[in-house]
Enzyme design. Structure first.
Site, short mmCIF file in Angstrom:
data_model
loop_
_atom_site.label_atom_id
_atom_site.label_comp_id
_atom_site.label_asym_id
_atom_site.label_seq_id
_atom_site.Cartn_x
_atom_site.Cartn_y
_atom_site.Cartn_z
N SER A 198 -16.01 37.86 29.68
CA SER A 198 -16.94 38.74 28.60
C SER A 198 -17.77 37.44 28.99
O SER A 198 -17.90 36.32 28.98
CB SER A 198 -16.53 38.78 27.34
OG SER A 198 -15.29 39.18 26.50
N HIS A 209 -15.28 44.80 31.06
CA HIS A 209 -14.58 43.92 31.97
C HIS A 209 -14.05 45.31 32.70
O HIS A 209 -12.95 46.36 32.81
CB HIS A 209 -12.97 44.00 31.33
CG HIS A 209 -12.96 42.97 29.90
ND1 HIS A 209 -13.02 41.68 30.53
CD2 HIS A 209 -13.82 42.56 29.00
CE1 HIS A 209 -13.05 41.06 29.28
NE2 HIS A 209 -13.75 41.77 28.39
N ASN A 245 -22.16 34.13 21.67
CA ASN A 245 -22.47 33.95 20.14
C ASN A 245 -22.32 32.33 19.19
O ASN A 245 -21.27 31.82 19.81
CB ASN A 245 -21.88 35.16 19.72
CG ASN A 245 -20.32 34.79 19.83
OD1 ASN A 245 -19.90 35.38 21.35
ND2 ASN A 245 -19.65 34.76 18.78
N HIS A 253 -5.88 41.22 28.30
CA HIS A 253 -5.43 39.75 26.60
C HIS A 253 -4.09 40.49 25.87
O HIS A 253 -3.64 41.51 26.08
CB HIS A 253 -7.09 40.34 25.73
CG HIS A 253 -7.98 40.01 26.48
ND1 HIS A 253 -8.82 41.29 27.31
CD2 HIS A 253 -8.61 38.72 26.21
CE1 HIS A 253 -10.49 40.40 27.60
NE2 HIS A 253 -9.99 39.03 27.08
N GLU A 292 -13.17 35.61 13.90
CA GLU A 292 -12.71 34.64 13.20
C GLU A 292 -13.70 34.95 11.97
O GLU A 292 -14.97 35.32 11.83
CB GLU A 292 -13.47 33.47 13.15
CG GLU A 292 -12.45 32.89 14.35
CD GLU A 292 -12.49 33.50 15.85
OE1 GLU A 292 -13.87 33.73 16.14
OE2 GLU A 292 -11.45 34.54 16.83
N ARG A 342 -8.98 40.81 32.82
CA ARG A 342 -7.77 39.87 32.97
C ARG A 342 -7.17 41.11 31.75
O ARG A 342 -8.21 41.55 30.85
CB ARG A 342 -8.46 38.70 32.02
CG ARG A 342 -8.77 38.68 31.05
CD ARG A 342 -8.80 37.26 29.57
NE ARG A 342 -8.80 35.78 30.54
CZ ARG A 342 -10.01 35.45 30.97
NH1 ARG A 342 -11.06 35.83 30.79
NH2 ARG A 342 -9.64 34.28 31.09
N SER A 344 -8.82 34.13 24.34
CA SER A 344 -8.35 34.57 25.84
C SER A 344 -7.70 32.59 26.57
O SER A 344 -7.91 32.11 25.54
CB SER A 344 -9.39 34.91 26.86
OG SER A 344 -10.25 34.16 27.56
I1 8IG Z 1 -17.75 36.79 23.62
O1 8IG Z 1 -17.00 34.02 18.17
C1 8IG Z 1 -16.62 35.99 22.41
N1 8IG Z 1 -15.27 35.63 22.30
N2 8IG Z 1 -12.54 34.45 19.32
N3 8IG Z 1 -15.18 34.78 18.75
C2 8IG Z 1 -13.48 35.04 19.00
N4 8IG Z 1 -13.68 35.97 20.51
C3 8IG Z 1 -14.79 35.70 20.83
C4 8IG Z 1 -15.91 35.28 20.38
C5 8IG Z 1 -15.56 35.27 18.74
N5 8IG Z 1 -17.37 35.61 20.78
#
Ligand code: 8IG
Length: 269
Positions: free
Chosen positions: A37, A69, A232, A91, A190, A89, A209
């Protein structure tokens, strides 16, 4: 076509690599790259694509499941290296099984690749990692509870994320930080408590991933470079909710830096 029961995921990868060679006209590739991503806009900096095929043209792949993707594979000539670039990919959270997650990695190995660059977009635990910050993966914690390997094959994961390649990257860009990547199963992000847990366990990056692919790559004898793009702050590190569109936007904003970074790193692998 149904496979005889004796055929293994490694046989499927050999078949995919043979078809790849036919479709690209390239007998062997040198270095594989998997774009996560936020990394797609960086792809053009790698060099001229000599071929682009759909993953679904090769045995064993299914279509891409996530916006941003795209299910394509490019063969790219970069200096004296022939790159095999996966624009997407599979996942773990797609539920297609661990063999499907690592099929691209095994195909790359069967196509001749000696090294693989695994990129991803992820959440960061360090508040100084503002969205758009690239971080080298120094090690991982695999919270899927799964392995891509079946049977009594005891693969050593010491130095899974090549210290040689990380040192090379820091020569190219001395500002690059490193961190431990924690793979959660997803597809939900999460909770703040889970992010705190990841930090207590020694993690710095959270994502969905990379770890299973890295294990399969090492099993196949490839040298692994992992680079995360922090798109992020992880849940609870900032008070903002997480949003997939923002992830893509952070990627677009960071594209020229990531393109420049990959363009300088890949020829030196
Ligand atoms: I882009 O904050 C992305 N992928 N698990 N947590 C998880 N996957 C992510 C996050 C994230 N940001």
């Amino acid at each position: 076509m149904t496979q005889p029961e004796t055929s293994t995921p490694y046989d499927h990868a050999n078949q995919a690599a043979a078809r790849l060679a036919e479709l690209t006209g390239i007998e062997r590739h040198d270095v594989a790259l998997v774009l996560g991503s936020g990394w797609l806009p960086a792809v053009d900096a790698l060099g001229e694509a000599t071929a682009e095929i759909a993953t679904t043209d090769l045995p064993g792949f299914s279509g891409a499941a996530v916006a941003g993707h795209s299910g394509k594979i490019r063969s790219v000539k970069a200096g004296d290296k022939q790159l095999l670039v996966f624009l997407s990919r599979t996942h773990y959270y797609e539920g297609k099984g661990v063999a499907a997650v690592v099929h691209g990695v095994r195909t790359a190995a069967a196509a001749g690749c000696r090294a693989i660059v695994l990129t991803n977009g992820c959440g960061g635990l360090k508040p100084t990692w503002t969205p758009g910050t690239p971080v080298l993966i120094s090690d991982h914690i695999n919270l899927t509870g799964r392995s891509p390997i079946e049977g009594a094959r005891f693969v050593d994961l010491t130095d899974l994320y090549s210290s040689r390649l990380r040192a090379m990257c820091r020569e190219v860009d001395p500002t690059l930080d490193e961190g431990v990547y924690v793979q959660f199963p997803g597809p939900h992000y999460e909770t703040p408590a889970e992010v705190r847990m990841a930090g207590i366990l020694g993690g710095h990056l959270v994502g969905m991933s990379t770890t299973l692919e890295a294990i399969a790559a090492r099993e196949a004898g490839m040298e692994v470079l992992g680079i995360s793009l922090v798109t992020n702050l992880a849940a609870g590190i900032s008070d903002q909710p997480l949003n997939h569109e923002e992830v893509l936007e952070a990627g677009r904003a960071a594209a020229s830096r990531m393109g420049d970074l990959l363009g300088r790193i890949v020829p030196r692998i």
